[in-house]
Motif scaffolding. Sequence first.
Motif, PDB file in Angstrom:
ATOM      1  N   ASN A 358       0.812  -1.224   0.000  1.00  0.00           N
ATOM      2  CA  ASN A 358       0.000   0.000   0.000  1.00  0.00           C
ATOM      3  C   ASN A 358       0.842   1.270   0.000  1.00  0.00           C
ATOM      4  OD1 ASN A 358      -2.454  -1.536   0.204  1.00  0.00           O
ATOM      5  ND2 ASN A 358      -2.021  -1.798   2.385  1.00  0.00           N
ATOM      6  N   SER A 359       1.921   1.277  -0.771  1.00  0.00           N
ATOM      7  CA  SER A 359       2.747   2.472  -0.866  1.00  0.00           C
ATOM      8  C   SER A 359       2.118   3.486  -1.813  1.00  0.00           C
ATOM      9  CB  SER A 359       4.152   2.104  -1.354  1.00  0.00           C
ATOM     10  OG  SER A 359       4.077   1.454  -2.615  1.00  0.00           O
ATOM     11  N   ILE A 360       2.506   4.752  -1.636  1.00  0.00           N
ATOM     12  CA  ILE A 360       2.055   5.853  -2.491  1.00  0.00           C
ATOM     13  C   ILE A 360       3.288   6.469  -3.126  1.00  0.00           C
ATOM     14  CG2 ILE A 360       0.839   8.057  -2.581  1.00  0.00           C
ATOM     15  CD1 ILE A 360      -0.586   7.222   0.013  1.00  0.00           C
ATOM     16  N   ARG A 361       3.308   6.554  -4.438  1.00  0.00           N
ATOM     17  CA  ARG A 361       4.473   7.082  -5.134  1.00  0.00           C
ATOM     18  C   ARG A 361       4.374   8.590  -5.270  1.00  0.00           C
ATOM     19  NH1 ARG A 361       6.613   5.238 -11.146  1.00  0.00           N
ATOM     20  NH2 ARG A 361       8.238   6.821 -11.354  1.00  0.00           N
ATOM     21  N   PHE A 362       5.464   9.288  -4.882  1.00  0.00           N
ATOM     22  CA  PHE A 362       5.476  10.736  -4.908  1.00  0.00           C
ATOM     23  C   PHE A 362       6.410  11.291  -5.990  1.00  0.00           C
ATOM     24  CE2 PHE A 362       2.921  10.693  -1.318  1.00  0.00           C
ATOM     25  CZ  PHE A 362       2.558  11.979  -0.959  1.00  0.00           C
ATOM     26  N   ILE A 366      14.835  13.946  -4.212  1.00  0.00           N
ATOM     27  CA  ILE A 366      16.018  13.521  -3.483  1.00  0.00           C
ATOM     28  C   ILE A 366      15.578  13.106  -2.088  1.00  0.00           C
ATOM     29  CG2 ILE A 366      17.549  14.979  -4.835  1.00  0.00           C
ATOM     30  CD1 ILE A 366      17.596  16.948  -2.527  1.00  0.00           C
ATOM     31  N   SER A 367      16.469  12.497  -1.312  1.00  0.00           N
ATOM     32  CA  SER A 367      16.074  11.901  -0.038  1.00  0.00           C
ATOM     33  C   SER A 367      15.509  12.927   0.934  1.00  0.00           C
ATOM     34  CB  SER A 367      17.267  11.182   0.584  1.00  0.00           C
ATOM     35  OG  SER A 367      18.336  12.094   0.802  1.00  0.00           O
ATOM     36  N   SER A 368      16.143  14.104   1.023  1.00  0.00           N
ATOM     37  CA  SER A 368      15.669  15.113   1.975  1.00  0.00           C
ATOM     38  C   SER A 368      14.287  15.619   1.593  1.00  0.00           C
ATOM     39  CB  SER A 368      16.657  16.270   2.039  1.00  0.00           C
ATOM     40  OG  SER A 368      16.824  16.877   0.758  1.00  0.00           O
ATOM     41  N   GLU A 369      14.008  15.781   0.293  1.00  0.00           N
ATOM     42  CA  GLU A 369      12.682  16.218  -0.148  1.00  0.00           C
ATOM     43  C   GLU A 369      11.627  15.160   0.180  1.00  0.00           C
ATOM     44  OE1 GLU A 369      13.939  18.944  -4.027  1.00  0.00           O
ATOM     45  OE2 GLU A 369      13.438  16.827  -4.268  1.00  0.00           O
ATOM     46  N   CYS A 370      11.981  13.905  -0.010  1.00  0.00           N
ATOM     47  CA  CYS A 370      11.052  12.808   0.296  1.00  0.00           C
ATOM     48  C   CYS A 370      10.739  12.779   1.795  1.00  0.00           C
ATOM     49  CB  CYS A 370      11.664  11.486  -0.157  1.00  0.00           C
ATOM     50  SG  CYS A 370      10.574  10.056   0.000  1.00  0.00           S
ATOM     51  N   GLU A 371      11.764  12.982   2.631  1.00  0.00           N
ATOM     52  CA  GLU A 371      11.565  12.984   4.080  1.00  0.00           C
ATOM     53  C   GLU A 371      10.717  14.163   4.527  1.00  0.00           C
ATOM     54  OE1 GLU A 371      14.256  13.094   8.168  1.00  0.00           O
ATOM     55  OE2 GLU A 371      15.205  13.005   6.203  1.00  0.00           O
ATOM     56  N   TYR A 383       8.592   6.414   4.955  1.00  0.00           N
ATOM     57  CA  TYR A 383       8.955   6.750   3.580  1.00  0.00           C
ATOM     58  C   TYR A 383      10.159   5.925   3.159  1.00  0.00           C
ATOM     59  CZ  TYR A 383      13.084   9.490   4.965  1.00  0.00           C
ATOM     60  OH  TYR A 383      14.308   9.874   5.448  1.00  0.00           O
ATOM     61  N   ALA A 384      10.365   5.867   1.850  1.00  0.00           N
ATOM     62  CA  ALA A 384      11.537   5.204   1.266  1.00  0.00           C
ATOM     63  C   ALA A 384      11.822   5.873  -0.052  1.00  0.00           C
ATOM     64  CB  ALA A 384      11.298   3.714   1.067  1.00  0.00           C
ATOM     65  N   TYR A 385      13.047   5.827  -0.472  1.00  0.00           N
ATOM     66  CA  TYR A 385      13.399   6.335  -1.780  1.00  0.00           C
ATOM     67  C   TYR A 385      14.447   5.421  -2.385  1.00  0.00           C
ATOM     68  CZ  TYR A 385      17.597   8.226   0.442  1.00  0.00           C
ATOM     69  OH  TYR A 385      18.779   8.357   1.140  1.00  0.00           O
ATOM     70  N   GLY A 386      14.372   5.253  -3.696  1.00  0.00           N
ATOM     71  CA  GLY A 386      15.313   4.369  -4.380  1.00  0.00           C
ATOM     72  C   GLY A 386      15.790   4.994  -5.654  1.00  0.00           C
ATOM     73  N   LYS A 393      13.062   7.725  -6.781  1.00  0.00           N
ATOM     74  CA  LYS A 393      11.630   7.559  -6.631  1.00  0.00           C
ATOM     75  C   LYS A 393      11.290   7.585  -5.147  1.00  0.00           C
ATOM     76  CE  LYS A 393      11.814   6.849 -11.035  1.00  0.00           C
ATOM     77  NZ  LYS A 393      11.469   7.889 -11.982  1.00  0.00           N
ATOM     78  N   CYS A 394      10.350   8.443  -4.769  1.00  0.00           N
ATOM     79  CA  CYS A 394       9.942   8.619  -3.379  1.00  0.00           C
ATOM     80  C   CYS A 394       8.648   7.866  -3.137  1.00  0.00           C
ATOM     81  CB  CYS A 394       9.766  10.107  -3.079  1.00  0.00           C
ATOM     82  SG  CYS A 394       9.168  10.467  -1.411  1.00  0.00           S
ATOM     83  N   LEU A 395       8.616   7.062  -2.082  1.00  0.00           N
ATOM     84  CA  LEU A 395       7.431   6.300  -1.706  1.00  0.00           C
ATOM     85  C   LEU A 395       7.032   6.668  -0.285  1.00  0.00           C
ATOM     86  CD1 LEU A 395       8.426   2.732  -3.005  1.00  0.00           C
ATOM     87  CD2 LEU A 395       7.003   4.413  -4.168  1.00  0.00           C
ATOM     88  N   HIS A 396       5.717   6.834  -0.059  1.00  0.00           N
ATOM     89  CA  HIS A 396       5.179   7.106   1.271  1.00  0.00           C
ATOM     90  C   HIS A 396       4.191   6.018   1.664  1.00  0.00           C
ATOM     91  CE1 HIS A 396       6.006  11.753   1.447  1.00  0.00           C
ATOM     92  NE2 HIS A 396       7.101  11.029   1.275  1.00  0.00           N
TER      93      HIS A 396
END
Length: 868
Positions: A358-362, A366-371, A383-386, A393-396
């Motif tokens: 059930n992740s949401i792609r944002f 970059i990692s700081s923006e995703c956080e 959150y996670a980013y890869g 890719k940022c996932l929430h």
Amino acid sequence: MRWSIDILSVLVLTRLTSLFPVCTFGDRIVPGKSLTPNQTIVSAGGTFALGFFTPGNSSKSFVGIWYNDISQQTVIWVANREYPLAQNPENSFTVGSDGNFVVFDGEGNAVWSSNVSTFNFAHNNTVGTLLDSGNLVLRVDNDENILWQSFDHLCDNFLPGMKMSLNKKTHLQTKITSWVDEENPQPGMFSYAIDHRGPLQTFIWRHNEPYCRSSVWDGGMYQVNLDSSGKYAAYLTAGVNGDDYYFSFSVSEDSFKLRFRLLPNGKVQLLEWRENGWFVMSEYPVIGCDFYGRCGPNAGCMQNGSSMKCECLTGFKPKNRKEWGLGNWSEGCVAQKVLQCGNGDVFLRFGGMKLPDNSIRFGNMISSECENACLQNCSCAAYAYGSSSAASKCLHWVGDLFDIVQNFTNGKDLFVRVHGSELGVFESSTDSDLMSFEVSSNETGRNKNKVLYVVAAIIVLILLLLLALLVFLWWRKKVVKQGLLRGSASRTTQTTDETYGVDIGRKTENDLLSFSYQSLLAATENFSESNKLGEGGFGPVYKLDILTLLQGILSGNQVIAIKRLSRKSNQGHEEFMNECKLIAKLQHRNLVRLLGCCFQQEEKLLVYEFLPNRSLDKFIFGTLIISLAKLFVLGWFNGNPSEQAKLDWSKRFQIIEGIAQGLLYLHKYSRLKVIHRDIKASNVLLDEALNPKISDFGMARIFGTNQTEASTDRVVGTFGYMSPEYALKGHFSEKSDVFSFGVLLLEIVSGKRNTGFYHDDGPQTLLQWAWELWREDRAVELTDPSIRETCCLHEVVKCVHLGLLCVQESALDRPTMASVVHLLGNDTRMLPSPREPGFVRIFKNSDSPQRFSCYSKNEVITSSLEAR
């Protein structure tokens, strides 16, 4: 009576013709031509056939496609799987009047159609063709445009050339559906498809409930090579094409038959045709953590062999402690403290995780923006980013975190939001639920500005103290070292060997400490016998207490070992400098650590970390008692000899895994691609916990990034461990080390030397004996008698199987060390059967093992150094 016999004959004939169609007419079907139960269409290359078939003992008839050129009928696609036919010679398959494929029953009723709704062509001009890929296509005659194809309507098989796809806008998808059972191809309870709810991931569904889930794909194109044998390349590819997400499957060589199949029990198997049957290369799901949501929300699943357990994430506690303690983890975990949202929440990082469902792609961040995006949303739980290609890719995740697996293959970093007070608990805890590796650097809320200045002042103060400490240590080390060197200089004059870049008394170009010869001479009391650990082919090895003799030069080490190369040794300047420069660039827990060196005139010395348990051969070949006796006499050992000699199966398996990890690092993950060329028991040293460390790199060679093989006219190594292609032709590669590892593995299991194994009327090498036991299904008898009653028989058989795969005569047949490491930690029931080991045929035709020497025209140098 005659009438009854005729009826019986008709029934038998009908059954036989339904099982074995006897008439074919090319690879095409055209309007006006019907395919009946005794006829087939065969692809142009003869690979696939289409016709009527009856599975197993079923009484129903289906139109399907199967492999035509193998002995076992294997159906890969079924047309009328939802509408089975009664067996009837009047059943037919044709191109109908509307231009579609149609299946008719014996009464002329259409039970299935390709159902292409609108054609802009003359209906009587469409043709069907069965391609050599197994794809049945419908198109206008003499036109390459495909109007309909079976590859868009998958059944239970996934073949090269097929695509599993999903349109994110329309939610139209192609999915794989299992049979009801092995004799009923109707749609079963399991399906396999791409999930339409979020980022790309695949599910196995049981009815409409999730049964198993893949990891989350973070975007971009990627390929996974499914074959490790090197015979061909088989790729599973994921990608995005506009609104379409897809997985595809390809094989580099058409002659190799590979397929995925979704079984009626919900497992997905990767199958390869080998001679007379389908070989299972892998399957999923198999063990507890493979299945969906075994631990409930906010808990990680951890697999240990065949057993599993669930543990709450740091900052969470079991929702129902009583049920949790009884092993019922379905209710999962809840946060220990309510999140403040903007008032001191922090993120804890969990590494190597299967990301939750059930992740949401944002999008790209970059990692700081995703956080920060997650921090600003009070509902964001993690959150996670890869990284993929040029962007990340940022996932929430919102709400509970579900279906998490720890230590997952190709796992990702997951940042979980917890109450700020959990930071202190995490830092002081020694028994946290799941290991988290770091805390996110950003804190939010009203307290942030108040704390910022205090934190900054503390950091500045700590940095100043560290700087002062470093300056003091540098000054102290310089003063002590200069004093020691002045003492040494009083005995002799220091020299510099510019040829090899070694400045006596300073650091080498590889950042190794370079000792003066006189300082080592003094420290070892003129290389006294009382400090001697042992002696091998390259010279003696001495033990040295550096706290009393070299204090200040090697801080933090209690004891070191000095290897003094004999002047008669075959290791000259080249091998010595090779070992210095090579080991200095290699850092791994399963490689011996080189601390420094000394090169002065004809003296060549290496300074290593001291490993108190010496070399592996002292334990597994029954020579430890003699060695311990010598240690007692010389006063080097004060422990319990019975404990020192004890090497049970769990320790042996740990040593096998450690050696494999060290070789994998040399072959693949180090800065240099290194071929050791002398892997053997005496070149594996053991530390105080019996952890193995590979040593003796004097014969090692560095390969280029894309280099796979090299040759030499000067064969070096140890008889019994050298691969056939190296011993006989001078060719060496990664697979040469794999052969040596296989020999060593079998020696560890059996407790017998390969070179010292000999029977007058039986096997003349350990490899030959292991091969004969394996062929007779008696592999367990290879086990060392001292551990046979306490060992894990499954692991022993697995190790013998892997060892025989590693020592196969052909280098191409041997696995890579990456495969060996993977298989040591996983189930190996699907491993291929090994072929005959190297040199077995030579020894079968020899009177004694010594006759092997006549097969090598190269100079063989034996390395038998026993300790450092």
